[in-house]
Design a protein around this motif. Structure first.
Motif, mmCIF file in Angstrom:
data_model
loop_
_atom_site.group_PDB
_atom_site.id
_atom_site.type_symbol
_atom_site.label_atom_id
_atom_site.label_comp_id
_atom_site.label_asym_id
_atom_site.label_seq_id
_atom_site.Cartn_x
_atom_site.Cartn_y
_atom_site.Cartn_z
ATOM 1 N N VAL A 78 -2.615 17.412 -22.698
ATOM 2 C CA VAL A 78 -1.619 16.343 -22.688
ATOM 3 C C VAL A 78 -2.276 14.980 -22.874
ATOM 4 N N LEU A 79 -3.407 14.770 -22.262
ATOM 5 C CA LEU A 79 -4.106 13.497 -22.412
ATOM 6 C C LEU A 79 -4.527 13.258 -23.862
ATOM 7 N N ARG A 127 -2.461 2.836 -19.910
ATOM 8 C CA ARG A 127 -2.859 2.771 -18.499
ATOM 9 C C ARG A 127 -1.764 3.328 -17.598
ATOM 10 N N TYR A 128 -0.522 3.028 -17.930
ATOM 11 C CA TYR A 128 0.607 3.532 -17.156
ATOM 12 C C TYR A 128 0.699 5.049 -17.242
ATOM 13 N N VAL A 129 0.508 5.597 -18.430
ATOM 14 C CA VAL A 129 0.559 7.048 -18.592
ATOM 15 C C VAL A 129 -0.597 7.711 -17.852
ATOM 16 N N LEU A 130 -1.789 7.126 -17.889
ATOM 17 C CA LEU A 130 -2.918 7.677 -17.153
ATOM 18 C C LEU A 130 -2.656 7.670 -15.653
ATOM 19 N N GLU A 131 -2.022 6.654 -15.146
ATOM 20 C CA GLU A 131 -1.680 6.619 -13.729
ATOM 21 C C GLU A 131 -0.686 7.713 -13.377
ATOM 22 N N LEU A 132 0.244 7.979 -14.280
ATOM 23 C CA LEU A 132 1.209 9.055 -14.012
ATOM 24 C C LEU A 132 0.549 10.431 -14.043
ATOM 25 N N LEU A 133 -0.375 10.616 -14.956
ATOM 26 C CA LEU A 133 -1.014 11.916 -15.078
ATOM 27 C C LEU A 133 -2.039 12.186 -13.979
ATOM 28 N N LEU A 134 -2.712 11.141 -13.530
ATOM 29 C CA LEU A 134 -3.747 11.335 -12.532
ATOM 30 C C LEU A 134 -3.164 11.064 -11.181
#
Length: 81
Positions: free
Chosen positions: A29-30, A74-81
């Motif tokens: 997904v990343l 950055r927002y998507v990375l925060e949601l995924l992690l």
């Protein structure tokens, strides 16, 4: 190879990775999100380059596009992690 030609190839290749990415494991997904943001950013950048003729306005739009793409990733990375 010109910059515009390189963007054309990146735009086409990144679009190939968007659709199958929704059917694979979570680890991919990343990578898919990266290609999705690259595809969106290059498409909007091409639109701005083609249809905005004022240098100052083009600079402001491209700067805003860069800032928004960094903030969205950055927002998507925060949601995924």
């Amino acid at each position: 190879m010109t910059t515009r030609n390189l963007y054309w190839w990146i735009f086409r290749i990144s679009s190939l990775f968007i659709v199958p990415g929704f059917f694979v494991d979570f680890e991919m997904v990343l990578l898919i999100q990266t290609f999705l943001f690259l595809h969106i950013r290059s498409g909007l950048g091409t639109l701005i380059d083609d249809y905005v003729h004022s240098r100052k306005t083009k600079f402001v739009f491209l700067l805003a596009l860069r800032i928004l793409s960094v903030e969205m990733s950055r927002y998507v990375l925060e949601l995924l992690l």
